[in-house]
Scaffold this active site. Structure first.
Site, mmCIF file in Angstrom:
data_model
loop_
_atom_site.group_PDB
_atom_site.id
_atom_site.type_symbol
_atom_site.label_atom_id
_atom_site.label_comp_id
_atom_site.label_asym_id
_atom_site.label_seq_id
_atom_site.Cartn_x
_atom_site.Cartn_y
_atom_site.Cartn_z
ATOM 1 N N ARG A 53 0.817 -1.179 -0.150
ATOM 2 C CA ARG A 53 -0.030 -0.023 -0.025
ATOM 3 C C ARG A 53 0.989 1.131 -0.065
ATOM 4 N NH1 ARG A 53 -4.617 0.735 -1.677
ATOM 5 N NH2 ARG A 53 -5.479 -1.004 -0.510
ATOM 6 N N GLN A 70 -8.705 -6.606 -9.237
ATOM 7 C CA GLN A 70 -8.536 -5.295 -9.313
ATOM 8 C C GLN A 70 -7.312 -5.001 -9.718
ATOM 9 O OE1 GLN A 70 -10.652 -2.115 -8.126
ATOM 10 N NE2 GLN A 70 -9.424 -1.401 -6.685
ATOM 11 N N ARG A 75 1.621 -6.317 -9.871
ATOM 12 C CA ARG A 75 1.795 -5.716 -8.582
ATOM 13 C C ARG A 75 1.822 -6.938 -7.515
ATOM 14 N NH1 ARG A 75 -3.163 -2.409 -6.101
ATOM 15 N NH2 ARG A 75 -4.975 -3.762 -6.403
ATOM 16 N N HIS A 145 0.304 3.629 -10.193
ATOM 17 C CA HIS A 145 -0.498 4.260 -9.322
ATOM 18 C C HIS A 145 0.153 4.800 -8.226
ATOM 19 C CE1 HIS A 145 -3.683 3.747 -6.263
ATOM 20 N NE2 HIS A 145 -4.226 3.128 -7.150
ATOM 21 N N ASP A 190 -11.722 10.567 -6.566
ATOM 22 C CA ASP A 190 -11.374 9.268 -7.358
ATOM 23 C C ASP A 190 -11.691 9.737 -8.752
ATOM 24 O OD1 ASP A 190 -11.649 5.575 -6.961
ATOM 25 O OD2 ASP A 190 -10.656 6.875 -8.241
ATOM 26 N N GLU A 246 -1.561 9.497 -10.789
ATOM 27 C CA GLU A 246 -1.263 8.270 -11.387
ATOM 28 C C GLU A 246 -1.261 8.141 -13.007
ATOM 29 O OE1 GLU A 246 -4.245 5.329 -9.992
ATOM 30 O OE2 GLU A 246 -4.266 6.860 -8.229
HETATM 31 O O1 TA6 Z 1 -6.285 4.850 -7.842
HETATM 32 C C1 TA6 Z 1 -7.778 4.644 -8.011
HETATM 33 C C2 TA6 Z 1 -8.451 3.497 -7.741
HETATM 34 O O2 TA6 Z 1 -8.595 2.754 -8.580
HETATM 35 C C3 TA6 Z 1 -9.351 3.645 -6.721
HETATM 36 O O3 TA6 Z 1 -10.516 3.439 -7.113
HETATM 37 C C4 TA6 Z 1 -9.005 2.890 -5.239
HETATM 38 O O4 TA6 Z 1 -9.622 1.415 -5.767
HETATM 39 C C5 TA6 Z 1 -7.512 2.563 -5.618
HETATM 40 O O5 TA6 Z 1 -7.352 2.782 -6.955
HETATM 41 C C6 TA6 Z 1 -6.755 1.650 -4.724
HETATM 42 O O6 TA6 Z 1 -7.115 0.466 -5.184
HETATM 43 P P1 TA6 Z 1 -6.567 -0.908 -4.326
HETATM 44 O O7 TA6 Z 1 -6.747 -2.053 -5.426
HETATM 45 O O8 TA6 Z 1 -5.028 -0.698 -4.568
HETATM 46 O O9 TA6 Z 1 -7.122 -0.833 -3.012
#
Ligand code: TA6
Length: 271
Positions: A53, A70, A75, A145, A190, A246
């Site tokens: 994180r 996601q 990563r 990111h 966001d 990002e």
């Molecule tokens: O940076 C935008 C995003 O897609 C947010 O919607 C939030 O979910 C963030 O990334 C963090 O995502 P993660 O999967 O690292 O918790």
């Protein structure tokens, strides 16, 4: 951390240093003149149990939620250290990732990822290269990111996004136009800014950070209070001291023909 877990790799120049964890080829520190520019949560996991994180998570082959995990698998894998070099002026670290059971199960395509991180003076350049080593064309989205340290989120003014359209991920990706000279943050934000003309810059409390890239999207994210409290790997009040800005190809997929290469590149500069 188990003995066999690959250790983070650091290189430095006379002015700066960078540290990359092989898990995710994840930049976890970039210091310039001794000052840390990257934000990493004090609750971040560094044991490969989940993406770190903070720092610079690599998003590939999918930005955001969708058919696969996601932000994809880049990563979430241990990458292979290819080379490091350093002298007083320039330092470089190169990692690669090839398909494995985990990636193929998630995304049945052949590829070679090469991630080259170079520090020079007060710049850091990240080159993320995808080589399509398969016989067929495929699409992907990708993004850096990046989490930046802030002295106080209330003071941040992100410049360079005026007039740009953005998709608000908090409002089902509804499209708006940014009318402000500076994007400020005083709530959960966001947004995916579109057709960005770089540089995008902001002041982190002691330095100005300026971002250039060869991609056209820029996500701005801060979880704010409720989402900070809901994240197990993020302390409840850390949202005051970070912002994600990002660069990426997040909204329009990259189409890569068999045998071809694509490189997403971005440079962050502090002054
Ligand atoms: O940076 C935008 C995003 O897609 C947010 O919607 C939030 O979910 C963030 O990334 C963090 O995502 P993660 O999967 O690292 O918790």
């Amino acid at each position: 951390m188990a003995e066999s877990t690959p250790k983070p790799v650091s290189v430095n120049t006379a002015d700066a240093s960078v540290t990359i964890d092989p898990y995710g080829a994840h930049i976890t520190s970039w210091k310039v003149g001794g000052e840390e520019i990257m934000f990493v949560s004090k609750l971040a996991k560094h044991d490969g149990s989940r993406p770190i994180r903070g720092g610079v998570p690599l998003v590939f082959p999918q930005f955001g939620p969708g058919p696969i995990k996601q932000h994809g698998f880049a990563r979430r894998c241990y990458w292979t250290l290819k080379e490091t070099s350093q002298d007083d002026n320039v330092a470089t670290i190169v990692f690669t990732l090839s398909p494995n059971e985990y990636t193929l199960d998630m995304w049945p395509n052949q590829f070679l990822l090469t991630y080259t991180v170079k520090i020079q003076g007060s710049d850091i350049t990240m080159d993320f290269t995808v080589k399509n080593t398969s016989e067929t064309t495929y699409d992907f989205t990708c993004l850096l990111h990046t989490y930046y340290c802030l002295k106080d989120v209330k003071d941040v003014e992100i410049k360079g996004l005026t007039g740009k359209k953005y998709l608000d991920s908090l409002l089902e990706k509804k499209e708006f136009t940014e009318t402000r000279e500076s994007v400020t943050i005083a709530e959960n934000v966001d947004r995916i800014y579109l057709d960005v003309e770089w540089p995008v810059s902001f002041h982190n409390g002691s330095k100005t950070v300026s971002i250039t890239a060869n991609v056209s999207d820029c996500v701005v994210w801060n979880p704010w209070k409720a989402k900070a409290e809901a994240m197990g790997d993020f302390a409840d009040t850390e949202y005051f001291n970070m912002v994600c800005v990002e660069p990426g190809a997040a909204t329009k997929a990259v189409t890569l023909p068999a045998g071809e290469e694509y490189t997403m590149t971005s440079t962050f500069t502090v002054s």
